[in-house]
Each structure stands twice: as C-alpha cells, then as structure tokens.
Design an enzyme around this catalytic site. Structure first.
Site, PDB file in Angstrom:
ATOM      1  N   LYS A  27       5.435   3.958 -10.023  1.00 44.45           N
ATOM      2  CA  LYS A  27       4.097   3.995  -9.420  1.00 44.45           C
ATOM      3  C   LYS A  27       3.003   3.762 -10.462  1.00 44.45           C
ATOM      4  CE  LYS A  27       5.436   6.995  -5.575  1.00 44.45           C
ATOM      5  NZ  LYS A  27       5.692   8.389  -5.175  1.00 44.45           N
ATOM      6  N   GLU A  49       0.824  -1.221   0.000  1.00 39.72           N
ATOM      7  CA  GLU A  49       0.000   0.000   0.000  1.00 39.72           C
ATOM      8  C   GLU A  49       0.852   1.263   0.000  1.00 39.72           C
ATOM      9  OE1 GLU A  49      -2.751   1.992  -0.708  1.00 39.72           O
ATOM     10  OE2 GLU A  49      -3.855   0.361   0.212  1.00 39.72           O
TER      11      GLU A  49
HETATM   12  N1  HSE Z   1       9.845  10.382  -3.170  1.00 35.93           N
HETATM   13  C1  HSE Z   1       8.486   9.982  -3.175  1.00 35.93           C
HETATM   14  C2  HSE Z   1       7.616  11.190  -3.414  1.00 35.93           C
HETATM   15  C3  HSE Z   1       8.126   9.327  -1.866  1.00 35.93           C
HETATM   16  O1  HSE Z   1       8.115  12.313  -3.273  1.00 35.93           O
HETATM   17  O2  HSE Z   1       6.455  11.034  -3.763  1.00 35.93           O
HETATM   18  C4  HSE Z   1       6.727   8.744  -1.859  1.00 35.93           C
HETATM   19  O3  HSE Z   1       6.646   7.627  -2.695  1.00 35.93           O
END
Ligand code: HSE
Ligand code: NAP
Length: 424
Positions: A198, A122
């Site tokens: 992501k 998650e």
């Molecule tokens: N480096 C990532 C961001 C951390 O700034 O979104 C969260 O996944």
C-alpha cells in the site's frame, strides 16, 4: 457501450466480491455477466441462480462480451496474466489487489495506455477511504512531501482489541479473520507486507515514480506483547502499525513500514479497530487527514463500485482512458536505507538482575552517541530475569543498532525483546 449496460466479469467472490455483487444489484447501468471462483461448489452467501459461474479465470479475459474485469481474487498468479490478457483485449480493469499494483503497476498502466483502457484501484489502499482519487486528482496542485498513516485494518484491529479489551493476539486475529478483514494469508497483514504494497502505491502516486517493494524496510507486529502495549500507555503512547513515505533532500525517498509509538495526543492514536487514517502533506494544501474503514466487505465494495460508476461516466467521453492513467515515470526511485533514518526509540530488554547491568547498558549506548531519555526496570521474574525498558532521544538508526550489537554481547543480556520507533 453508450446506451447499453456495461458488462462485468467478476474474478473472485469472497469477502469483497460478495460485497461488489451485492452493491451491483442496485446499479442498473451494469450487468454482472460472469463470475470466476476457485471452487464453484462452495456454499455462497448470495443467490447465484442468475449468474454464470466458472473456475477458469482466463475465460473472462478473452470473453468478447465482457467490457470490464473486476479483480477481487488477490495475489499475482493467475491474476497478473488474466489482467494483462484482458487489457490487451481492450477491457478496463477495476482491482482491489495492492500486491498486483505495487509490483506490476507501472507495466500494467503502460499496457493499459497502449490499449486505450483504464485501470482503477481505489480499493487497493485504505478500503472504503477515497484516498487514491484524492492523491490522483484532488491534490494535483500540490507537491506532495509526505504520506503516512495507518494502512492496515487487521493489525489496527488486533492492537486495539489487545489494548482496550485485553484480548490475546491470537483471539484478536481470529476476530479480524472472521470479520473478513485479514488477507488470505494473515501473515501478509501481521508481518507488514500488506502495508508495504500500500505505501509503495501511495509513494508512486505522491512522488510520481515507482519504488521497488523489496527495498522497503518492514517490521511486523508479531513481537508486540500486551506488556509493550501497557508500558507504552504508561509513557503516554499507543502502538500503531504505520506506513510512511517521505521525500528526502538527496532525491531518495524514506519509505518504511513498522509499528510505532504514537503520542496519545496525536490524531492517529485515536484511530481504532478496522479504521485506517492517512496524513498527506502537500505544498499548497498543508496537511490533510483522511480516515475511515480500511477493510471489510461493503466499505471495500463501495470503493470498487465507485470506480465502476466513474468508469461508466467517463465512457461517455472520447479518449477518456488517458485521463485515468497515473502520471508515474518508469524509472524506480531509490529508497533511503533504514540505517540513515533518525528517530527516538523504545527498547525492551530481558537481562539478568545482576549488579552493574544498567550501568553497562548506559555505557554501551553512550559509546555510540545514543542519549537516553529514561530507563525503567519492570520487576524481576521468578527465573531471575529482569525487564528493562529504555526510551532514547532522537538518534540515527545506525548508532542505535551499533549500541544494541554491543548490548546483546554483554553477559547479562538475555534478549532484546522489542525495539520500536516513535512517531514524534
Ligand atoms: N487485509 C487488509 C487490511 C485488507 O486488513 O487492511 C484491506 O486492504
Ligand atoms: P477472499 O475472501 O479470500 O476471496 C478471494 C476470492 O477469489 C474467492 O472467491 C476465491 O474463490 C477467488 N479466487 C482466488 N484465487 C482464485 C483463482 N486462482 N481462480 C479463481 N478464483 C479465485 O479475499 P478478499 O478478502 O475478498 O480479498 C480479495 C482482494 O481484495 C485481495 O487482493 C485483497 O487484498 C483485497 N482487499 C481486501 C479487503 C478486505 O477487506 N477483505 C479490502 C481491500 C482489498 P473461492 O471462493 O472459490 O475460494
């Protein structure tokens, strides 16, 4: 495990690991048995006197007195081998590592299934936003058509600070790093690799097939200047770093990561600072938007400890692991080439301020079927260079790139400063 504490091996005690250890102190169902760090002599923000610290990640994978590995170290090496070994030894995994899941998720999920354990992730996408569980469980009745939004807290923080407070790019990045939002290598944020991982994960859950992360088109925010932010605002837009995955009629998926002009009336335009926001379009539900803190110590730890609590509940049931196994096919789904996408564009050019420049630009765009919405000259610098900003109507990327190739070859063109796509 029924009737006794769930024993955790924590790999990593940085921003997220410290948050996890803090929240676990209030969770009597769990015992933090061992913590792995790179440097055990580093000063820490929490009292470690009651914990066992080690620098060898493999010790937690093979320790028979550990039930779950919480992996918050990041990267692939040595994490991939540690996770595989732990799964093979019957340990469950909770991870915040988007690169690991994007690159090796299919293989690790299959290994987990074969070993009757679960992998939870998650925290890997959207920080504290319950996004993965929404896609995996809450929207199961839908055929998902599109997932798109702001998926990186660091870049959204930088763009917001540049726009609202007039901070320089470097000063805003430094603040994001100090707050613990940025990756260990912040170029992962700035150049868009973090969002690639992501959106690859979201795409694989939404369309139930993995994508090759190397096939995903990526443009970072390094080329966005304060001038672009101001010009975009003049035209009624804000600049946001967007990850997008959409089904196409030919079976391929349009997956890409780049900064975009977002109309100021669009809900994504109002998402500021470290916040993330994701739109999911489903066949039954219509459009759902989830938003909240996309990075940071406690929001991310919230997602991890939420996974642990889910796991603890599930452990009461027989053969529960299969329930958490993402239904992802093993064959990779093709990503449609960026050349085939259609968008309207913002183009900032630096040219000589000579007669006929704008006419020649118009001719090059027209020759490739690119229809212009507006052309604006923004003054002339002391060295005689002019900044010209063009907005196009919707056009295929291939045509735009052909026009830009002609324009860069024109004698008056000094450089193509920035090209941005528009969300609408
Ligand atoms: N480096 C990532 C961001 C951390 O700034 O979104 C969260 O996944
Ligand atoms: P971080 O602050 O850099 O912490 C990493 C931790 O892992 C450190 O404690 C480090 O040890 C340890 N570590 C790294 N490599 C190791 C190795 N080879 N052996 C042993 N220990 C090792 O990173 P973070 O920001 O917490 O992020 C961790 C993970 O969570 C990453 O995958 C990141 O993408 C993800 N994530 C982060 C956030 C966020 O807001 N920061 C949000 C969501 C997801 P030392 O302390 O000794 O150096």
């Amino acid at each position: 495990m029924v009737g006794r504490k769930i024993r955790i091996g924590l790999l990593g005690l940085g921003t997220v690991g410290t948050g996890v250890a803090t929240l676990l102190a209030d969770q009597p169902a769990f015992a933090l048995r061992r913590i792995v760090v790179r440097d055990r002599n580093k000063p820490r923000e929490i009292d470690l006197s009651s914990y066992e610290l080690t620098e060898d990640p493999m010790t937690i994978a093979v320790d028979p007195e550990i039930d779950v590995i919480v992996e918050v170290a990041g990267g692939i090496d040595p994490v991939y081998e540690v996770v595989k070994t732990a799964v093979q030894r019957g340990k469950h995994i909770v991870t915040a590592n988007k690169e690991l899941i994007a690159r090796h998720g299919s293989e690790l999920f299959a290994l987990a299934q074969a070993n009757n354990v679960a992998i939870f992730f998650e925290a890997a996408v959207g920080g504290g936003i319950p996004l993965i569980s929404t896609l995996q469980r809450g929207l199961q009745a839908n055929r998902i058509e599109r997932v798109a939004g702001i998926l990186n807290g660091t870049t959204n923080y930088i763009l917001t600070k540049m726009e609202i407070e007039g901070l320089s790019f470097d000063a805003a990045l430094k603040e994001a790093q100090d707050a613990g939002y940025a990756e260990a290598d912040p170029s992962d944020d700035i150049e868009g690799r973090d969002v690639v991982y992501k959106i690859a994960i979201l795409s694989s859950l939404a369309f139930q097939a993995p994508v090759n992360v190397e096939a995903i088109y990526r443009q970072g925010i390094g080329g966005v200047t304060d001038l672009d932010i101001r010009l975009a605002a003049d035209f009624g837009y804000r600049i946001k770093m967007i990850g997008l995955a959409e089904r196409r009629a030919d079976g391929a998926i349009d997956v890409r990561v780049h900064p975009m002009l977002v109309p100021e009336h669009h809900p994504l335009a109002g998402v500021e600072g470290v916040n993330n926001a994701i739109f999911i379009s489903g066949s039954a539900v219509g459009e759902v938007m989830l938003s909240g803190p996309g990075a940071g110590r406690l929001p991310t730890a919230s997602a991890i400890v939420g996974d642990l609590i889910n796991l603890a509940s599930a452990l009461q049931l027989p053969d529960f692991a299969a329930y958490f196994h993402p239904p992802i096919r093993s064959e990779v789904v093709p990503v449609s080439p960026i050349d085939d996408t259609i968008s309207s564009y913002y183009i900032r050019l630096e040219t000589l301020d000579t007669p006929g420049v704008i006419g020649n630009l118009g001719h090059a765009f027209g020759a490739h079927g690119v229809s212009l919405h507006s052309v604006t000259q923004k003054g002339v610098r002391a060295d005689g260079a002019a900044t010209i900003v063009l907005l196009t109507h919707r056009v295929r990327e291939r045509n735009l790139q052909s026009a830009l190739a002609d324009i860069i070859a024109q004698p008056a063109t000094l450089q193509i400063g920035l090209v941005l796509r528009s969300l609408e």
